[in-house]
Structures are given as structure tokens and as C-alpha cells.
Design an enzyme around this catalytic site. Sequence first.
Site, PDB file in Angstrom:
ATOM      1  N   ARG A  94       0.808  -1.129   0.076  1.00 27.19           N
ATOM      2  CA  ARG A  94       0.050  -0.023   0.004  1.00 27.19           C
ATOM      3  C   ARG A  94       0.798   1.165   0.082  1.00 27.19           C
ATOM      4  O   ARG A  94       1.550   1.410   0.925  1.00 27.19           O
ATOM      5  CB  ARG A  94      -0.753   0.136   1.374  1.00 27.19           C
ATOM      6  CG  ARG A  94      -1.749   1.310   1.563  1.00 27.19           C
ATOM      7  CD  ARG A  94      -2.453   1.129   2.729  1.00 27.19           C
ATOM      8  NE  ARG A  94      -3.571   2.631   2.807  1.00 27.19           N
ATOM      9  CZ  ARG A  94      -3.312   3.491   3.690  1.00 27.19           C
ATOM     10  NH1 ARG A  94      -2.656   2.961   4.787  1.00 27.19           N
ATOM     11  NH2 ARG A  94      -3.627   4.612   3.747  1.00 27.19           N
ATOM     12  N   HIS A 119      -2.956  10.745   0.944  1.00 28.12           N
ATOM     13  CA  HIS A 119      -2.169  10.704   2.309  1.00 28.12           C
ATOM     14  C   HIS A 119      -1.518  11.777   2.647  1.00 28.12           C
ATOM     15  O   HIS A 119      -0.132  12.016   3.006  1.00 28.12           O
ATOM     16  CB  HIS A 119      -1.143   9.402   2.227  1.00 28.12           C
ATOM     17  CG  HIS A 119      -0.927   8.838   3.713  1.00 28.12           C
ATOM     18  ND1 HIS A 119      -1.134   7.463   3.885  1.00 28.12           N
ATOM     19  CD2 HIS A 119      -0.581   9.353   4.712  1.00 28.12           C
ATOM     20  CE1 HIS A 119      -0.665   7.117   5.264  1.00 28.12           C
ATOM     21  NE2 HIS A 119      -0.468   8.468   5.621  1.00 28.12           N
ATOM     22  N   GLU A 149      -7.197   8.521   6.432  1.00 31.54           N
ATOM     23  CA  GLU A 149      -7.517   9.170   7.923  1.00 31.54           C
ATOM     24  C   GLU A 149      -8.020  10.632   7.753  1.00 31.54           C
ATOM     25  O   GLU A 149      -7.314  11.443   8.175  1.00 31.54           O
ATOM     26  CB  GLU A 149      -6.194   9.384   8.765  1.00 31.54           C
ATOM     27  CG  GLU A 149      -5.512   7.581   8.920  1.00 31.54           C
ATOM     28  CD  GLU A 149      -4.710   7.864   9.992  1.00 31.54           C
ATOM     29  OE1 GLU A 149      -4.260   8.506  10.367  1.00 31.54           O
ATOM     30  OE2 GLU A 149      -4.244   6.676  10.346  1.00 31.54           O
ATOM     31  N   ASN A 180      -7.120   1.877  10.006  1.00 33.17           N
ATOM     32  CA  ASN A 180      -5.773   2.049  10.847  1.00 33.17           C
ATOM     33  C   ASN A 180      -5.949   2.101  12.247  1.00 33.17           C
ATOM     34  O   ASN A 180      -6.908   2.788  12.960  1.00 33.17           O
ATOM     35  CB  ASN A 180      -5.416   3.480  10.379  1.00 33.17           C
ATOM     36  CG  ASN A 180      -4.971   3.481   8.905  1.00 33.17           C
ATOM     37  OD1 ASN A 180      -4.935   2.582   8.201  1.00 33.17           O
ATOM     38  ND2 ASN A 180      -4.284   4.576   8.288  1.00 33.17           N
ATOM     39  N   TYR A 217      -4.115   1.594  16.051  1.00 37.31           N
ATOM     40  CA  TYR A 217      -2.990   1.578  16.821  1.00 37.31           C
ATOM     41  C   TYR A 217      -2.808   1.466  18.464  1.00 37.31           C
ATOM     42  O   TYR A 217      -2.071   0.783  18.882  1.00 37.31           O
ATOM     43  CB  TYR A 217      -1.940   2.942  16.502  1.00 37.31           C
ATOM     44  CG  TYR A 217      -1.557   3.124  15.242  1.00 37.31           C
ATOM     45  CD1 TYR A 217      -0.168   2.435  14.965  1.00 37.31           C
ATOM     46  CD2 TYR A 217      -2.144   3.703  14.216  1.00 37.31           C
ATOM     47  CE1 TYR A 217       0.345   2.563  13.522  1.00 37.31           C
ATOM     48  CE2 TYR A 217      -1.749   3.840  12.856  1.00 37.31           C
ATOM     49  CZ  TYR A 217      -0.435   3.093  12.610  1.00 37.31           C
ATOM     50  OH  TYR A 217       0.298   3.082  11.217  1.00 37.31           O
ATOM     51  N   GLU A 253      -3.414  -0.212   8.205  1.00 32.86           N
ATOM     52  CA  GLU A 253      -2.198   0.216   8.994  1.00 32.86           C
ATOM     53  C   GLU A 253      -2.392  -0.319  10.371  1.00 32.86           C
ATOM     54  O   GLU A 253      -3.391  -0.179  11.032  1.00 32.86           O
ATOM     55  CB  GLU A 253      -2.050   1.835   9.011  1.00 32.86           C
ATOM     56  CG  GLU A 253      -1.541   2.318   8.019  1.00 32.86           C
ATOM     57  CD  GLU A 253      -1.233   3.959   8.186  1.00 32.86           C
ATOM     58  OE1 GLU A 253      -1.005   4.444   9.210  1.00 32.86           O
ATOM     59  OE2 GLU A 253      -1.506   4.613   6.985  1.00 32.86           O
TER      60      GLU A 253
HETATM   61  C1  FCB Z   1      -0.975   7.201  10.909  1.00 33.04           C
HETATM   62  C2  FCB Z   1      -0.582   7.723   9.433  1.00 33.04           C
HETATM   63  C3  FCB Z   1       0.593   7.195   9.023  1.00 33.04           C
HETATM   64  C4  FCB Z   1       1.756   7.041  10.076  1.00 33.04           C
HETATM   65  C5  FCB Z   1       1.094   6.221  11.367  1.00 33.04           C
HETATM   66  C6  FCB Z   1       1.955   6.212  12.261  1.00 33.04           C
HETATM   67  O1  FCB Z   1      -1.791   8.018  11.584  1.00 33.04           O
HETATM   68  O2  FCB Z   1      -1.474   7.482   8.531  1.00 33.04           O
HETATM   69  O3  FCB Z   1       1.260   7.767   7.854  1.00 33.04           O
HETATM   70  O4  FCB Z   1       2.039   8.183  10.469  1.00 33.04           O
HETATM   71  O5  FCB Z   1       0.062   6.915  11.919  1.00 33.04           O
END
Ligand code: FCB
Length: 454
Positions: free
Chosen positions: A78, A122, A167, A300, A302, A361
Site C-alpha cells: 500500500r 495521504h 484518515e 488504521n 494503533y 495500517e
Molecule cells: C497514521 C498515518 C501514518 C503514520 C502512522 C504512524 O496516522 O496514517 O502515515 O504516520 O500513523
Amino acid sequence: MTSKLTFPTGFLWGAATASYQIEGGWNEDGKGESIWDRFSHTPDKVKNGDTGDVACDHYHRWPEDIALMKTLGLQSYRFSIAWPRILPTGRGTVNPAGLDFYSRLVDGLLDAGITPFVTLYHWDLPQALQDEGGWEVRSTAEAFVEYTEAISRRLGDRVKNWITHNEPAVVAFVGNWIGEHAPGKKDLDAALKISHHLLLSHGWAVPVIRQNSPGAEVGITLNINYTQPASLSPADYTAYRVGDGLWTRWFADPVFGRGYPLDVLTSGKKFGLIQDDQMPYVLPGDLDAIAVPTDFIGLNYYNRGLARADVPDNAPQTVFQAPKDPDHWTEMDWEIYPDGLFNILMRLHVEYQAPKIYVTENGASYSTPPNDEGRVPDQRRLNYLRSHFAAAHKAIECGVPLSGYFVWSLMDNFEWAFGYAQRFGIVWVDFETQQRTPKDSALWYKQVITDNGF
Ligand code: FCB
């Protein structure tokens, strides 16, 4: 030891990057200036004054990078297109060298047996459009359609997986409310208007891609971290509703055809976060355009956030708890919370009935350097990935239509406001020599891909 987890046949394993974070070549071959060029060239905006001028020099080293992906056994890659390479001033004249660059990249990937997933936006908006008001003006959404037309016409015969936006919440809020990303504005009312134009441009772009790329699958990537109220108090619950409303429902609801969650405006005004609870910029037909059916949703994910109301002005906010145990926090000060990935996948499945989902992500920042033998023993990143893969597997067992997983990131790169101080790569990049070294997590990931499980 847990038993072996096997993923469904055809599950797609990949890695992700973004143009500004890796390419460099910021002013080469006719590329126009982007808002991130401008932002990083402005003193005190990015840690250590870092810029993406060179980054991973991927603009020149892409053949080597494709070879690297092949060595790691990646099935998919990607990446994003830099809009100002294609249309240097955002609209009007197309730059053939920009189209050629991505066309060669796509051919190289296909030759290596790697499926390209292309993200159109992006975050590197052409500065010329920002000068006219950026995403705050509706004409930028029109320019996005022009850009989409140019790039999908050129790549549409070979690229069959498209993501319009990455995002939009971060674009709107981190760039225009919190002001830590380009263009660095601090105005939530403006950010809400921006979010509408971002979503509108998504809705308008989808049919253009379908026209130019027969049989393609198209989606949008949302960032949804897992949020909970910090306590059982009603005030913290309200803070949670506002935080979740702004960061998640504000984007997911209209995309899934439900229109904007108006409670966000009401409470936003009540808490003085926004001045205006009307949306005169939403014109007839806009919500239908945004609700255009997509083939998949990109997620995405985290970390976890806790919502609390106990800030000085009593306005709700989402906070990350202070790091306690380094085993549970990454170097971004993000809490490691794999159950949150499971919960969000279930939410997209049950509450939004997403037809198909990709984790576009997921990954962790750790700065573990190469050791004396030249190996990068990033066991903590490996553990992070393993626990999140397991959460994804559990979601699949619960019926979630998850079709693939992209690790963030293929290689260490320019981490926005943190510059090169945060390393998310499964491949180490020495930014002096541009040497790439697969970390232990990459070698482990290769085995996961080979076995379609672990
Ligand atoms: C996300 C972004 C990516 C990267 C990660 C850690 O928010 O999409 O570009 O910075 O965080």
C-alpha cells in the site's frame, strides 16, 4: 504456548507507506510544492527541523525497495500518490513525469507479483490549492476529482485496489484543529467544514475510479483507535461520546449512509468547542454522494485512548494515560491494546455492517538499532504485531469480513511532526547511507506470510 492460528485462504498480507514519508525528490521532475514541503520547511513545525526532502530516497531507490518487498514475501504493497507530482498546482496542467513515475512503480510491483493498493490522498495537498483555502473551500474537492481522473486513467488498467483518503479525521483535526500537522491551523469550526469537503471528494471520486478502472475495488481508510470513558462518571461518559463522535462517528456515519451525528454539534457547542452548530456548506445531494457504496473500508488501528472531562475548562477530551510499564507502551507513548483492534473490527462489522475490511495500517514505534552483528532485534515490535494479528484472527472467527492486513510501515520513515525520531519500520533505514536492513520483525513476518499464520 498458544496453538497455531491460520488465516483464511487468500488473506492478503502487506506493508504500507505514504508518499511524503518515503519518497524524497521533493522538487524533482516537475513536482509542485505540497503543504508538507511548506510545513516542514517552516522553522519549529517538525522535530529537529527534519523534512521529507530526501526521506528514504524511495523516488530513486524504488527498484531496490520492490526487490526488498519481494525478499520479505510481501503479497501486497500500500503506497500513496503525491498529488503535486501529478498536478503540480493541484489542477490544470498534468505533469507526465509524475504519471510515469507511478506507472513504472506499478509495473515493477506487478512484475514482482505484489498487488498494489493505491491511496490517493495521504496528506500532501498541493500548496497552490492551500493558498486558495485548501480543504476549507469546496473547489478543492472538485480539484481532487480532476486529480483522481488523471491518475486513475493512467493506472486504472493495472491497479485494482484504490483508497481515496487516508484518515480524514487526522487531516481535518490534527492539521486544522490541533494544528500539529500541515497546514497548522487551530480552528475546530474550520476543521468540521474541511471534514465535509474531504468526505465529499471521496464520494465524488469513487465513480470516477470505477469508470477508469473496471473491476476495481474502492474504499476509504479511517483511523479508529479504541476509546473508553476514563471512569464510570457521567461526565467522563459524555466526554467519551463527544470524543468518539468527533473522531469516529463524524466520519464513519456519513460514509455508511447515516449522515452526520448531530449530537456532536450540539455537545460541541455546549462545551464551547465549536461556535457554529449549523452546516451551511452541506448542500443538497452531498450526503448521498458521500454515502456512495464502497467495496471495503480500511482501518488504521494503533492504540487505546481514555476520554475524560476533568480538564480546566471542563471540556471533554481524549487522553492517553502516562506510560507506566514499557512493555505496554510504544515509543510514541501509545498504549499497546490489541483487544481494541478486536473491538473496532467487531464494531465495523456489527454496527456499520462493513462489507469487507482491510487493516490498512497497524504497527509500533521502537528505535531498536542494529547490533554488532548487524541484526535488528526488535522483539517488542514483533510481540506487538503478533498480539494484533491474534486479535484480528479472533475477529475473523467471530465473523468479521477481514480480508487483509498491512503493517505500518515497510521501512523507517518521516513520521510527520516527529520527523525521523520515531521509527515504525519493519526494515531499518540508515538515513546517512540509505542502507535498508530487515529487522527481526520483518523476518518473522515473512514466515507468517509463508505459513498464512503463526
Ligand atoms: C497514521 C498515518 C501514518 C503514520 C502512522 C504512524 O496516522 O496514517 O502515515 O504516520 O500513523
